[in-house]
Design a protein around this motif. Sequence first.
Motif, short mmCIF file in Angstrom:
data_model
loop_
_atom_site.label_atom_id
_atom_site.label_comp_id
_atom_site.label_asym_id
_atom_site.label_seq_id
_atom_site.Cartn_x
_atom_site.Cartn_y
_atom_site.Cartn_z
N VAL A 134 31.45 29.63 32.67
CA VAL A 134 32.02 29.92 33.99
C VAL A 134 33.12 30.97 33.86
O VAL A 134 33.19 31.93 34.63
N LEU A 135 34.00 30.77 32.87
CA LEU A 135 35.09 31.72 32.66
C LEU A 135 34.55 33.11 32.34
O LEU A 135 35.05 34.12 32.87
N PHE A 136 33.52 33.20 31.52
CA PHE A 136 32.94 34.50 31.17
C PHE A 136 32.43 35.22 32.41
O PHE A 136 32.70 36.41 32.61
N CYS A 137 31.71 34.51 33.27
CA CYS A 137 31.19 35.12 34.50
C CYS A 137 32.33 35.54 35.43
O CYS A 137 32.28 36.62 36.04
N SER B 140 39.76 27.09 26.74
CA SER B 140 40.75 26.08 26.37
C SER B 140 42.14 26.70 26.26
O SER B 140 43.15 26.03 26.52
N LYS B 141 42.21 27.96 25.92
CA LYS B 141 43.51 28.64 25.83
C LYS B 141 44.05 28.98 27.22
O LYS B 141 45.25 28.84 27.50
N ILE B 142 43.16 29.40 28.11
CA ILE B 142 43.59 29.82 29.45
C ILE B 142 44.08 28.63 30.27
O ILE B 142 45.07 28.74 31.00
N VAL B 143 43.41 27.49 30.20
CA VAL B 143 43.82 26.35 31.04
C VAL B 143 45.15 25.76 30.58
O VAL B 143 45.78 25.02 31.33
N GLU B 144 45.57 26.09 29.37
CA GLU B 144 46.84 25.57 28.87
C GLU B 144 48.02 26.51 29.15
O GLU B 144 49.17 26.16 28.91
N LEU B 145 47.74 27.70 29.67
CA LEU B 145 48.80 28.67 29.90
C LEU B 145 49.76 28.20 30.99
O LEU B 145 49.33 27.77 32.06
N LYS B 146 51.04 28.32 30.73
CA LYS B 146 52.05 27.88 31.69
C LYS B 146 53.09 28.96 32.00
O LYS B 146 53.95 28.75 32.86
N SER B 147 53.04 30.08 31.31
CA SER B 147 54.03 31.13 31.56
C SER B 147 53.37 32.49 31.55
O SER B 147 52.35 32.71 30.88
N ILE B 148 53.95 33.40 32.30
CA ILE B 148 53.41 34.75 32.42
C ILE B 148 53.42 35.46 31.08
O ILE B 148 52.51 36.22 30.74
#
Length: 423
Positions: free
Chosen positions: A177-180, A291-299
């Motif tokens: 999904v993320l790739f698309c 998994s890396k993107i959903v854990e992001l919390k800061s710009i």
Amino acid sequence: MKEDFLHYLWKFKKFETLNLQTTQNESLTIIKTGNYLESSGPDFFNAQIIIGNQKWAGNVEMHLKSSDWYIHGHERDVAYENVILHVVWEHDTEIFRQNNTEIPVLVLKDFISPDILNNYNLLMTPKSWISCEKEIAQINPFVFKNWQERLFFERLERKSKFIFNLLEETNQDWEAVLFCLLAKNFGLNTNGNTFFQIAQSIPFSIIRKESFETENLEALLFGGSGLLDAEKEDVYFTDLKIRYFYLLNKYQLAKTYADPLEFFKHRPDNFPTIRLSQLAALYNKHQNLFSKIVELKSIKKVYELLTVSAGLYWQNHYQFDKESHKKPKVLSKAFIDLIILNTVIPLQFAYAQKRGELVFEDLIDFMKEVAPEKNSIIDKFESFGLISKSAFDTQVLLQLKNEYCNQKACLKCAIGMELLKNN
């Protein structure tokens, strides 16, 4: 006048509720106005009223004129057989059920104050751009803040529907999904659909397997775009073409044909060749990107994760066979901001919804770190005194303009209702 004004008056009881009478001069008492339905069928469901000495429970239907009942064909629709009250602005004919019993009518204009009607007319008087352009900057800050948050999540809910549809199509594979989604947004408005077609044509399991060689990823993406269909003497072009047909044979893939790519309307840094190479570089740099993107919390962490450059060949090319001055083709901060708005935040929201988690405050805080967008809509709001300090503000204003102002849905908007109450 529109029917939604009648809905507003009834829902919030913005009329004289004492001494109400039907057109047959029977007393009317409202116990419960009912649930407002914005779908097919009567306007308000499960209302309770007393007419004379008889208590009724059922539905309420509203029209500007009584005769609209017949114009809309309600006399032939069984869904309207349980209507206990017909609320109208003007009464021009009697209305009957299929069993020939008459439906009581309340003429609402006889029971509202001139001030409310005047406020409504002021609000709905055509303006140059939006109905509340002269008053919007003076709206009660508490009302406006709450409405901002509602608009923000409405916008995310709309975007998440697309993500959930993709999730079904990919058998619940969030990485696919993320790739698309990334492909679509790397293509921007002009090439987004073509990039999306390319991404959908390549099973993500192949992207996973080939992600260790950027050239193989480029071959798949450029080949799927049709950019390798020509004959060129360029060595890099030839290498990608050989790789592409090798990968087609290796994975038994059919040659696909996406919509043509657009170069003409873009600055060179946004050429599809550069964006496809950057997308390939991103997947070469990061495995398990979801998994890396959903854990992001800061710009700051987003910029670190998404800062990639197009391949070496593209440092002195924008198109095959046409050499240019050498320039690194790194994803800019402004472009990453667009990816945050259209991919990172919607994906985090959809993933949290799927897991039943509450991330509202986190997402708002995240968005307030992102720079405000710049476009004609935001500029126009600024001319009315609404200054956007972050992407949270601009996303809210885009939702407001597209889903409320453009639809003339002032009476579904907290700003419009506040003006109707206070003008």
